[in-house]
Scaffold this motif. Structure first.
Motif, short mmCIF file in Angstrom:
data_model
loop_
_atom_site.label_atom_id
_atom_site.label_comp_id
_atom_site.label_asym_id
_atom_site.label_seq_id
_atom_site.Cartn_x
_atom_site.Cartn_y
_atom_site.Cartn_z
N THR A 347 0.83 -1.21 0.00
CA THR A 347 0.00 0.00 0.00
C THR A 347 0.86 1.25 0.00
O THR A 347 0.58 2.21 -0.72
N GLU A 348 1.91 1.24 0.80
CA GLU A 348 2.80 2.41 0.86
C GLU A 348 3.51 2.63 -0.47
O GLU A 348 3.59 3.76 -0.96
N GLU A 349 4.01 1.56 -1.07
CA GLU A 349 4.70 1.68 -2.36
C GLU A 349 3.75 2.14 -3.46
O GLU A 349 4.08 3.01 -4.27
N SER A 350 2.57 1.58 -3.48
CA SER A 350 1.58 1.96 -4.50
C SER A 350 1.16 3.42 -4.33
O SER A 350 1.07 4.16 -5.31
N SER A 351 0.94 3.83 -3.09
CA SER A 351 0.55 5.22 -2.83
C SER A 351 1.65 6.19 -3.22
O SER A 351 1.39 7.25 -3.81
N THR A 352 2.90 5.83 -2.91
CA THR A 352 4.02 6.71 -3.26
C THR A 352 4.17 6.85 -4.77
O THR A 352 4.39 7.94 -5.29
N LEU A 353 4.03 5.73 -5.48
CA LEU A 353 4.13 5.78 -6.94
C LEU A 353 3.04 6.66 -7.54
O LEU A 353 3.31 7.51 -8.41
N GLU A 354 1.81 6.48 -7.10
CA GLU A 354 0.71 7.27 -7.65
C GLU A 354 0.85 8.75 -7.29
O GLU A 354 0.61 9.63 -8.13
N LEU A 355 1.28 9.03 -6.05
CA LEU A 355 1.43 10.43 -5.63
C LEU A 355 2.54 11.12 -6.43
O LEU A 355 2.36 12.27 -6.87
N ASN A 356 3.67 10.45 -6.62
CA ASN A 356 4.76 11.05 -7.40
C ASN A 356 4.33 11.29 -8.85
O ASN A 356 4.69 12.31 -9.46
N SER A 357 3.57 10.37 -9.40
CA SER A 357 3.09 10.54 -10.78
C SER A 357 2.15 11.74 -10.89
O SER A 357 2.25 12.53 -11.83
N ILE A 358 1.26 11.89 -9.93
CA ILE A 358 0.33 13.02 -9.95
C ILE A 358 1.09 14.34 -9.82
O ILE A 358 0.80 15.32 -10.53
N LYS A 359 2.07 14.38 -8.94
CA LYS A 359 2.86 15.61 -8.78
C LYS A 359 3.62 15.95 -10.06
O LYS A 359 3.72 17.13 -10.43
N ALA A 360 4.16 14.93 -10.73
CA ALA A 360 4.88 15.18 -11.98
C ALA A 360 3.94 15.72 -13.05
O ALA A 360 4.30 16.63 -13.81
N ILE A 361 2.72 15.19 -13.11
CA ILE A 361 1.75 15.68 -14.10
C ILE A 361 1.35 17.12 -13.79
O ILE A 361 1.29 17.96 -14.70
N ILE A 362 1.10 17.42 -12.54
CA ILE A 362 0.72 18.79 -12.16
C ILE A 362 1.84 19.77 -12.51
O ILE A 362 1.59 20.85 -13.07
N LYS A 363 3.08 19.40 -12.21
CA LYS A 363 4.22 20.28 -12.52
C LYS A 363 4.34 20.48 -14.03
O LYS A 363 4.59 21.61 -14.50
N CYS A 364 4.17 19.42 -14.80
CA CYS A 364 4.29 19.52 -16.26
C CYS A 364 3.19 20.40 -16.83
O CYS A 364 3.44 21.23 -17.71
N VAL A 365 1.97 20.24 -16.35
CA VAL A 365 0.85 21.05 -16.85
C VAL A 365 1.08 22.52 -16.52
O VAL A 365 0.84 23.41 -17.36
N GLU A 366 1.56 22.80 -15.32
CA GLU A 366 1.81 24.19 -14.94
C GLU A 366 2.96 24.79 -15.73
O GLU A 366 2.92 25.98 -16.10
#
Length: 548
Positions: A347-366
């Protein structure tokens, strides 16, 4: 007298055949003439166009020649003035450098003055050491180094001296990390962003300086090849970016193969600087192949940056790439969770992977201002939810760990109290010295050991050997049966029911109806009276059972 003309059918047929043959020849000749006419007309038009183009090029050449001659005349006339200005600048820098050698650097000098002082002295080693010592002020360093490098008598020589020192340290494997970072700042200061692009006119360097830079680049590349072949070194993304910056800045791109740069760019595509440098390397049509490979390798975020820097957003739409990256990240997170059987680590590994991916997408869009095409509201909510869940898991884990440690400490303290025999020295004392571990050959590990291995259990009754909260007692953790056995000399039994009743001295005024102290104070030394395990009430706390 009439003459009879006899016309045979064969002669008429032959005549018509001759007419048909003549007609075919005439038609063929007409077509051939038409084709030749068109061909000669096209040749004439082509010659006319080429003649006009040649005339325009001649005129353009003459115009450029006149402009070049005028420019040369202006430069020739300005040579004395430029010589005097350069001589004055050299004298000024020389005087400043001599003045810096005469005075000592004190701790009161601020960051810009110290950087300029080392630059004026042309001291690359001192400059590198000072930059490393100010690593926490990296933002100020990046700003001030550009102006400080300009104060040097020969800025490219200063930077190349520093790079040679870095390569020597890398060969000796001494202080590589700090010098790599400091040299990266120096190269960026020598070639600020926007000037390293080959399409723009950058700083001019002497032929000897360019040749020296080429030798350093060759040595550097040899070390890279050694690192990639298992030579014991490592080539990080920052070092790759620094190498490409130097090659572009000194215009050494032609000295290396395009495949070498392509491999270098692909390997370190995660660096944002690499996307800008890839545009300066001018891969041309092959840049599309590079972006295609990034997409195939699951690096859609990097592909968006590369496509934006090289003007290939129509071929590689950023929104489409971001949606694909989001789908793949969710799929990977689900796979990790499923393969881990929904365990805490999975659960921790899955959550970290998804959270990092979302942050990367937000940064790229901005970064690319795509908010109007790619909504971020749901992603921000999801990121907030994942962060809260992660914080709650961390808090719960910490609380569980503290509770486990406290239980172990209280259990250890209770065992000492029971082993004290009810002595008066320990009664009412909130702090006591824990007894030493039993020195018998069959003694079990003490409670202060982390994660003790439980003894083999052959009966369900052994689970009652853990800490308990008795009905008439305040929250108190008693010692285990194993501790009693080893402390009082009773042979170890696999079940508490097998233990004989233990009788200990205890004053009657301190006893309650249950056979133990009614106060239950943690600070006091508690001694147990006779206790019947068979009639015990169910405990209010069940410790977790360990795997058999």
């Amino acid at each position: 007298m009439g003459t009879e003309l006899v016309v045979t059918t064969d002669r008429v047929q032959k005549f018509f055949d001759d007419l048909e043959a003549q007609k075919a020849i005439l038609s063929t000749s007409t077509k051939l003439f038409t084709t030749l006419s068109k061909h000669f007309n096209s040749l004439q038009d082509s010659l006319s166009q080429k003649s006009q183009s040649l005339e325009s090029k001649i005129q353009s050449l003459e115009s450029r020649s006149r402009e070049t001659l005028e420019s040369l005349d202006l430069r020739e006339t300005s040579i004395p003035e430029r010589e005097s200005a350069a001589a004055a600048r050299i004298e000024e820098q020389k005087a400043a450098a001599l003045a810096e050698f005469e005075k000592s650097i004190s701790g009161n000098l601020d960051l810009p003055e110290t950087l300029k002082s080392f630059s004026r002295k042309m001291d690359p080693q001192g400059l590198l050491k000072f930059i490393v010592s100010k690593r926490k002020e990296s933002i100020s360093l990046r700003t001030e180094l550009v102006q400080a490098i300009a104060e040097a008598v020969d800025p490219p020589k200063l930077v190349l001296d520093a790079l040679e020192g870095f390569l020597d340290s890398k060969a000796k494997k001494i202080g590589v990390t700090d010098k790599r970072w400091a040299c990266g700042l120096l190269v960026q200061a020598l070639f600020p962003e926007g000037r390293s692009n080959s399409c723009e006119k950058g700083p001019e360097f002497s032929r000897s300086m360019v040749e020296r830079a080429a030798r350093i680049a060759d040595t550097w590349k040899a070390q890279m090849v050694g690192d990639s072949n298992g030579g014991g070194g490592t080539l990080g993304a920052a070092e790759a970016v620094m190498f490409v910056q130097m090659v572009i800045g000194f215009r050494l791109k032609e000295k290396f193969s395009e495949e070498f740069f392509r491999k270098l760019v692909m390997e370190h595509a995660a660096r944002r600087d690499m996307a800008k440098l890839a545009g300066a390397l001018e891969f041309g049509e092959k840049m599309g192949d590079v972006i295609d490979e990034l997409v195939k390798n699951g690096k859609e975020i990097e592909a968006v940056y590369f496509a934006s820097e090289t003007g290939l957003t129509e071929r590689f739409p950023p929104v489409s790439l971001l949606k694909s990256y989001l789908r793949n990240s969710k799929k990977n997170a689900t796979t990790i969770l499923r393969n881990g059987n929904n365990s805490l680590a999975a659960t921790e590994e899955s959550s970290t992977l998804e959270l990092n991916s979302i942050k990367a997408i937000i940064k790229c869009v901005e970064d690319h201002k795509l908010e109007s095409e790619f909504s971020l509201d749901s992603l921000r909510k999801r990121a907030t939810h994942l962060e809260k869940a992660k914080a709650e898991r961390k808090k719960s884990s910490a609380a569980s760990s503290r509770s486990h440690n406290n239980n172990n400490k209280r259990a250890y303290g209770g065992g000492v109290g029971g082993g004290g025999g009810g002595g008066g020295r320990g009664v009412g004392s909130s702090s006591f010295r824990p007894a030493k571990a039993a020195k018998f050959s069959n003694a079990y590990p003490s409670f202060n050991r982390r994660n003790p291995n439980p003894p083999p259990q052959h009966s369900p009754a052994t689970r009652y050997s853990g800490p308990y909260n008795y009905p008439s007692q305040s929250v108190y953790d008693g010692p285990t049966a194993a501790s009693y056995g080893s402390t009082y000399g009773v042979p170890h039994a696999q079940s508490p029911a097998a233990l004989p009743p233990q009788h200990f001295s205890l004053s009657g005024d301190n006893m309650a109806a249950g056979g133990f102290r009614s106060s239950g104070a943690y600070g006091g030394q508690t001694s147990y009276g006779p206790y019947d395990y068979t009639n015990a009430a169910p405990p209010s706390y069940q410790p977790p059972s360990y795997p058999q």
